[in-house]
Scaffold this motif. Structure first.
Motif, mmCIF file in Angstrom:
data_model
loop_
_atom_site.group_PDB
_atom_site.id
_atom_site.type_symbol
_atom_site.label_atom_id
_atom_site.label_comp_id
_atom_site.label_asym_id
_atom_site.label_seq_id
_atom_site.Cartn_x
_atom_site.Cartn_y
_atom_site.Cartn_z
ATOM 1 N N LEU A 264 27.351 52.728 7.729
ATOM 2 C CA LEU A 264 28.487 51.871 8.083
ATOM 3 C C LEU A 264 28.901 52.095 9.534
ATOM 4 O O LEU A 264 29.221 51.141 10.255
ATOM 5 C CB LEU A 264 29.670 52.150 7.147
ATOM 6 N N ILE A 265 28.870 53.337 9.982
ATOM 7 C CA ILE A 265 29.246 53.645 11.368
ATOM 8 C C ILE A 265 28.300 52.949 12.345
ATOM 9 O O ILE A 265 28.732 52.366 13.351
ATOM 10 C CB ILE A 265 29.256 55.165 11.595
ATOM 11 N N VAL A 266 26.993 52.992 12.066
ATOM 12 C CA VAL A 266 26.026 52.331 12.944
ATOM 13 C C VAL A 266 26.297 50.829 12.992
ATOM 14 O O VAL A 266 26.285 50.208 14.068
ATOM 15 C CB VAL A 266 24.591 52.610 12.451
ATOM 16 N N LEU A 267 26.606 50.229 11.846
ATOM 17 C CA LEU A 267 26.861 48.794 11.813
ATOM 18 C C LEU A 267 28.170 48.429 12.512
ATOM 19 O O LEU A 267 28.255 47.385 13.170
ATOM 20 C CB LEU A 267 26.888 48.301 10.367
ATOM 21 N N LEU A 268 29.190 49.250 12.380
ATOM 22 C CA LEU A 268 30.469 48.951 13.025
ATOM 23 C C LEU A 268 30.345 48.960 14.542
ATOM 24 O O LEU A 268 31.092 48.266 15.241
ATOM 25 C CB LEU A 268 31.544 49.941 12.572
ATOM 26 N N HIS A 269 29.401 49.727 15.064
ATOM 27 C CA HIS A 269 29.158 49.725 16.505
ATOM 28 C C HIS A 269 28.173 48.623 16.905
ATOM 29 O O HIS A 269 28.418 47.881 17.859
ATOM 30 C CB HIS A 269 28.591 51.081 16.957
ATOM 31 N N GLY A 270 27.054 48.536 16.186
ATOM 32 C CA GLY A 270 25.969 47.658 16.613
ATOM 33 C C GLY A 270 26.035 46.245 16.085
ATOM 34 O O GLY A 270 25.401 45.348 16.656
ATOM 35 N N ARG A 271 26.795 46.005 14.991
ATOM 36 C CA ARG A 271 26.848 44.651 14.440
ATOM 37 C C ARG A 271 28.272 44.090 14.424
ATOM 38 O O ARG A 271 28.471 42.910 14.168
ATOM 39 C CB ARG A 271 26.273 44.642 13.036
ATOM 40 N N VAL A 272 29.252 44.937 14.721
ATOM 41 C CA VAL A 272 30.639 44.481 14.830
ATOM 42 C C VAL A 272 31.129 44.631 16.270
ATOM 43 O O VAL A 272 32.015 43.913 16.710
ATOM 44 C CB VAL A 272 31.547 45.248 13.850
ATOM 45 N N GLY A 273 30.537 45.578 17.015
ATOM 46 C CA GLY A 273 30.834 45.702 18.442
ATOM 47 C C GLY A 273 32.069 46.495 18.777
ATOM 48 O O GLY A 273 32.612 46.359 19.877
#
Length: 388
Positions: free
Chosen positions: A197-206
Motif C-alpha cells: 500500500l505504501i508503494v502504491l500511495l507514492h507511485g500510483r497516488v502521488g
C-alpha cells in the motif's frame, strides 16, 4: 553553537540555536519560532535553517566578528564555509584550508546556508536587532528592465525586486523519476500488504512521504458513495490535510485537497485492513500506517521509515540504484501526463499551489516526445493543402 530541537506542550516541535552555555540565542529563536508558527513552515525547515544559522554564528565567533555587522564580509564567510571542516581537531590544526584544496561542501549546501543567514538577518532588521543598512549588504535592488519578455508575464509597468548578492552557481542536477518496471519490481518485493500500500500511495497516488505517513484512518473514504460518512465527494478517495502529527509527518501543501483512488489502490487498502486487524485487532492508533512487526506495535510510521522502506525494497528488487519516495511521486505525475492528463489536472493531483511547480514532476516518456514531433505536419503536407 548547535541546533537543538524544542518540543512544546502542544506537541508541536521546532529547532532553535543554543550557545556553548546551552542558552538559547534569542533573535535566532524568535526567528525560527516565527517561521514554524507564523509562516507555517515545517519542522524540517526550521532544522535546516537553524543549522545554517549555527554555521554563521560559529564563523563570527572564530573570526572575532559581531554577527550583527558581519554581513559585509559574507564573501569571506562563503570561502570559510566551502572549505572549513565542521570540527577542527588536533589532527587538522596544521592543515591549510582554502581555495586550492578540495571543497568540503558543495554549492547547493553553501547556498542553503546563505539562504538561512539572509533570513536570520532580514528578520533581525525587522525587529530592530540589526541596522537596516544590512539589507543592502544582503541584497541588491533590481528592476524588471533586465528580465526577458517571457518572464514579465502580464506586468506592463516597471517594478522592483530584491536579488541575493551572495550565491554560488549550482551545477544542473538531473531530475529523475522511477520507471514503471522499477515500481512493479518493488511492489513484488514487498513482504506485507502494508508495504504494498505504501508503494502504491507514492507511485500510483502521488503523495509525498510526509503526507502518506500523516494519513489517518478517518481520511480514507473507499466507498463509491461517501455521503454516509458525511462527505460529498464521489468515488474512492483520501483527504490530504496538513495537521500537527505525533510522528512528525507534515503535508507540505497548506491547503487540504481530495485525492482520487483507483481500484488497485482500493484493493491494496482492503488487504492491508485485513492484515492490520489480524495483527492488532481493533487497536492501534488512528494513523493509517502503523508498526505491525516491531515495537511499539500500533505506533504510527514516520516519514523517515518510508524512505528506509524504499531503500530496502530497491535492494531487495535488485534495481541497481536507490529509488526514493519522491522519484515514485514524479513517476505518478509523468504517467498522468503521458496518459493525456492536462497540466491543471496534474497540478491538482499533485497538490501543487502554483502551475509552475508542476514542471519538475513531469518527465515525459521519450516515445511521447517522438509522437509529438511526428504530429507536426511537414511542409509538403501544408503546401498540398494550399493547392487544393
Amino acid at each position: 553553537m548547535r541546533a537543538f530541537p524544542v518540543d512544546l506542550p502542544s506537541g508541536a516541535r521546532y529547532w532553535t540555536v543554543i550557545d556553548e552555555d546551552l542558552c538559547v540565542v534569542p533573535v535566532a529563536d524568535q526567528w525560527l519560532r516565527f517561521l514554524r508558527f507564523g509562516r507555517g513552515r515545517t519542522e524540517l525547515t526550521t532544522r535546516s535553517y537553524a543549522g545554517g544559522a549555527v554555521f554563521y554564528f560559529r564563523w563570527c565567533r572564530a573570526t572575532g566578528r559581531r554577527w550583527e555587522e558581519a554581513a559585509r564580509d559574507l564573501g569571506l564567510f562563503m570561502v570559510w564555509l566551502r572549505f572549513s571542516p565542521a570540527r577542527l581537531g588536533a589532527e587538522t590544526s596544521t592543515v591549510v584550508w582554502g581555495p586550492g584544496t578540495r571543497p568540503l561542501r558543495g554549492e547547493r549546501r553553501v547556498n542553503g546556508v546563505l539562504a538561512a543567514v539572509r533570513g536570520l538577518l532580514s528578520y533581525a532588521v525587522s525587529v530592530g536587532a540589526v541596522h537596516r543598512s544590512v539589507l543592502g549588504q544582503l541584497y541588491e535592488l533590481a528592476d524588471s528592465r533586465d528580465l526577458p519578455e517571457e518572464a514579465k508575464g502580464e506586468e506592463t509597468g516597471l517594478y522592483y525586486r530584491l536579488r541575493a548578492r551572495h550565491r554560488l552557481q549550482e551545477p544542473k542536477a538531473d531530475v529523475d523519476r522511477a520507471r514503471d518496471d522499477e515500481l512493479v519490481a518493488m511492489f513484488l518485493a514487498c513482504r506485507s500488504a502494508r508495504d504494498r500500500l505504501i508503494v502504491l500511495l507514492h507511485g500510483r497516488v502521488g503523495l509525498r512521504r510526509g503526507q502518506v505517513a500523516g494519513l489517518r484512518r478517518s481520511d480514507c473514504h473507499l466507498l463509491p458513495d461517501s455521503r454516509a460518512l458525511g462527505c460529498d465527494e464521489e468515488g474512492a478517495h483520501v483527504h490530504v490535510r496538513r495537521r500537527a502529527n505525533s510522528n512528525r509527518a507534515w503535508s507540505k501543501s497548506k491547503t487540504a485537497w481530495v485525492q482520487p483512488l483507483d481500484f488497485l489502490v482500493v484493493q491494496a487498502f482492503d488487504q492491508y485492513v485485513d492484515e492490520r486487524l489480524e495483527r492488532l485487532g481493533a487497536g492501534g492508533s488512528d494513523f493509517l500506517l502503523v508498526n505491525l512487526s516491531r515495537e511499539p506495535l500500533g505506533a504510527p510510521m514516520s516519514p523517515a521509515a518510508m524512505g528506509e522502506l524504499f531503500e530496502r525494497l530497491s535492494a531487495r528488487a535488485k534495481l541497481g540504484r536507490k529509488v526514493g519516495p519522491h522519484m515514485a511521486r514524479r513517476a505518478f505525475g509523468s504517467n498522468v501526463a503521458n496518459a493525456g492528463g492536462s497540466w491543471d489536472e496534474v497540478q491538482m493531483l499533485l497538490g501543487q499551489e502554483h502551475p509552475g511547480s508542476v514542471a519538475p514532476y513531469v518527465i515525459p516518456d521519450r516515445s511521447r516526445v517522438r509522437e509529438a514531433v511526428e504530429r507536426v505536419p511537414s511542409p509538403r503536407e501544408l503546401s498540398g493543402r494550399g493547392e487544393r
